[in-house]
Scaffold this motif. Structure first.
Motif, short mmCIF file in Angstrom:
data_model
loop_
_atom_site.label_atom_id
_atom_site.label_comp_id
_atom_site.label_asym_id
_atom_site.label_seq_id
_atom_site.Cartn_x
_atom_site.Cartn_y
_atom_site.Cartn_z
N VAL A 5 0.85 -1.18 0.00
CA VAL A 5 0.00 0.00 0.00
C VAL A 5 0.89 1.23 0.00
O VAL A 5 1.76 1.37 0.85
CB VAL A 5 -0.90 0.03 1.26
CG1 VAL A 5 -1.71 1.31 1.31
CG2 VAL A 5 -1.80 -1.18 1.31
N ALA A 7 0.69 4.94 0.65
CA ALA A 7 -0.16 6.01 1.18
C ALA A 7 0.63 7.30 1.35
O ALA A 7 0.22 8.20 2.08
CB ALA A 7 -0.79 5.59 2.50
N GLN A 14 -6.98 8.67 5.24
CA GLN A 14 -6.79 7.87 4.03
C GLN A 14 -5.82 6.69 4.21
O GLN A 14 -6.16 5.55 3.88
CB GLN A 14 -6.30 8.78 2.90
CG GLN A 14 -7.03 8.56 1.60
CD GLN A 14 -8.51 8.87 1.73
OE1 GLN A 14 -8.87 9.93 2.19
NE2 GLN A 14 -9.36 7.95 1.34
N MET A 18 -6.85 2.73 3.74
CA MET A 18 -6.19 1.88 2.75
C MET A 18 -5.55 0.66 3.42
O MET A 18 -5.65 -0.46 2.91
CB MET A 18 -5.13 2.70 1.99
CG MET A 18 -5.74 3.75 1.07
SD MET A 18 -4.53 4.98 0.53
CE MET A 18 -3.62 4.04 -0.71
N LYS A 21 -8.22 -1.84 4.45
CA LYS A 21 -8.71 -2.61 3.31
C LYS A 21 -7.73 -3.71 2.94
O LYS A 21 -8.12 -4.84 2.66
CB LYS A 21 -8.92 -1.68 2.10
CG LYS A 21 -10.34 -1.17 2.04
CD LYS A 21 -10.58 -0.42 0.75
CE LYS A 21 -11.95 0.26 0.84
NZ LYS A 21 -12.04 1.44 0.01
N ALA A 22 -6.45 -3.34 2.94
CA ALA A 22 -5.42 -4.30 2.56
C ALA A 22 -5.39 -5.47 3.54
O ALA A 22 -5.26 -6.63 3.15
CB ALA A 22 -4.06 -3.61 2.52
N VAL B 371 -13.93 2.92 -6.67
CA VAL B 371 -13.74 1.81 -5.73
C VAL B 371 -14.34 0.57 -6.37
O VAL B 371 -15.43 0.62 -6.93
CB VAL B 371 -14.45 2.11 -4.39
CG1 VAL B 371 -14.27 0.96 -3.42
CG2 VAL B 371 -13.91 3.39 -3.80
#
Lengths: 69, 375
Positions: A5, A7, A14, A18, A21-22, B371
């Motif tokens: 990721v 970022a 944010q 992220m 989600k990962a 998304v």
């Protein structure tokens, strides 16, 4: 395969979103690149809160976080 | 040593102690001269600065507030000591300017930022409750946009000089405050002779407390919007525990000073128009969420080199000019001859809040990265 990721340059939340989600879809270890101490602390706190291990490595003025189970 | 301090401020007790310290200092500033239930209000104080510079001519709210200067410079000092000062910019600045301006308009329809909403609540002003409910609704809408992929894009590392612009502007404001030049007959710099703008603690105390809070907040990342957002977004109560500490300690401090005054109508610099207390703060909360920080946090970030936050702050100051020049800011409740007149915004203020909400929603919908389905 590990998940990566990037970022950098994004402000919180944010990087945390992220990283989250990962983690949820993951292949560990998850590697997160951030470029502020705030993001580093926030991502680390989120991952540790969820019970994962986090190691941090400083690369210049950026940080590489590796999240493992 | 520096590392251990950083770890402390990143901890739960770190953020709670910062909230508690702010909770003591806010009512203390009020005791020392700041307006009632306005020990610290980032939105109001930026509005006062706009007035002092002549960007609006509301004579009762014009003063260069040293607290704001201290917030930025305190954060700069902390960032330098801990090597976190980092010039960065370039994440949709015009959008941040607009969000700042509308955030200010929403705040001035409620009559306060989240900091002041907290201090109003802690002072017994129950009209703060609809404001806080509005704030939570606005932030929840922002969280929905965040979840659906909204973001303003990456900032870029840039020349250190870019990061120094905001601290330099604050030094300039401090000089204007200290030397009080008059630029033309009947012209700026303006200083209120009556009303909230005329009520203030001494420059030295205001500046000192501002510097201390700026320092602590930079270390702990204290943010009132983030407090609510993180709870909604990921059930993270870290920042929220700081905000709760602020409210509880400010309440206790007000009790000690005899400043607690429970009531709903005719509270200090407030109005009891329920609907517009809510809607003003929905707009402000949404704008803060879309911009990634409450007005205080934006000041602290601007002090550590974040040019995008600096633009948000300038947007707020310009928004304050519009809010008073165009009669958008709310009137307070008034009692004359025992008759209560409920305050609130003019029809222009109402229209501006609706317009602001539309603009924020359009920003939220149109600035999303795609998304993948199912996420």
């Amino acid at each position: 395969m590990s998940e990566k990721v990037d970022a950098r340059g994004l402000s919180c939340p944010q990087p945390v979103i992220m990283a989250q989600k990962a983690i949820s879809g993951a292949d560990f270890p998850v590697e997160v690149m951030v470029d502020t101490v705030t993001s580093r602390e926030n991502v680390r706190r989120m991952a540790e809160h969820l019970g994962y291990k986090v190691t941090v490595e400083q690369q210049g003025d950026e940080f590489r976080l590796v999240i493992t189970k | 040593m520096l590392d251990r301090i950083t770890k402390f401020f990143a901890s739960r007790w770190g953020i709670i102690s910062v909230g508690a310290v702010i909770g003591i200092l806010g009512p203390t500033l009020q005791k020392l001269g700041n307006p009632k239930n306005m020990g610290i209000c980032v939105a109001c104080f930026e509005r006062d600065i706009a007035g002092a510079l002549g960007l609006h001519r509301a004579g009762v709210v014009q003063y260069i507030r040293p607290e704001i200067i201290g917030f930025v410079l305190g954060a700069t000092i902390a960032a330098l000591i801990f090597r976190e000062f980092k010039a960065r910019a370039g994440s949709a600045p015009i959008v941040r300017f607009l969000l700042g301006a509308f955030a200010m308009i929403g705040a001035l329809v409620f009559l306060g930022c989240p900091w002041r909403a907290s201090f109003r609540l802690a002072g017994g002003d129950m009209t703060a409750i609809p404001g806080i409910i509005g704030l939570v609704i606005g932030i929840a809408i922002g969280v929905w946009f965040l979840r659906s992929g909204y973001n303003l894009g990456r900032s870029q590392k840039t020349y250190p000089a870019v990061g120094w612009i905001m601290p330099a502007l604050m030094v300039g404001l401090l000089l204007l405050l200290l030397f009080r030049p008059v630029f033309s007959e009947g012209g700026p710099i303006f200083f209120s002779e009556s009303g909230p703008g005329s009520q203030h603690a001494s420059i030295l105390i205001s500046l000192g407390i501002g510097l201390l809070i700026g320092f602590l907040a930079q270390r702990s990342r204290f943010c009132t919007m983030g407090a609510v957002r993180d709870v909604i977004l990921m059930k993270d109560f870290h920042l929220a525990s700081g905000l709760l500490a602020l409210i509880v300690v400010a309440f206790l401090t007000n009790l000690v000073y005899g400043q607690f005054q429970l009531g709903y109508v005719a509270q200090p610099v407030a109005h009891s128009n329920l609907l517009w207390n809510v809607l003003g703060m929905v707009l402000a909360g949404l704008a803060y969420a879309l911009a990634g920080g409450c007005p205080g946090r934006q000041l602290f970030l601007s002090g550590e080199g974040d040019g995008d936050s600096a633009i948000f702050v300038l947007g707020m100051i310009v928004g304050a000019g519009f809010a008073h020049n165009f009669n958008l800011a709310s009137k307070t409740d008034m009692i004359a001859d025992g008759v209560l007149t409920v305050g609130g915004p003019s029809q222009f203020g109402m229209a501006a809040v609706i317009l602001g909400l539309v603009v924020c929603v359009v920003i939220g919908f149109t600035m999303r990265e795609k998304v993948a389905k199912g996420e």
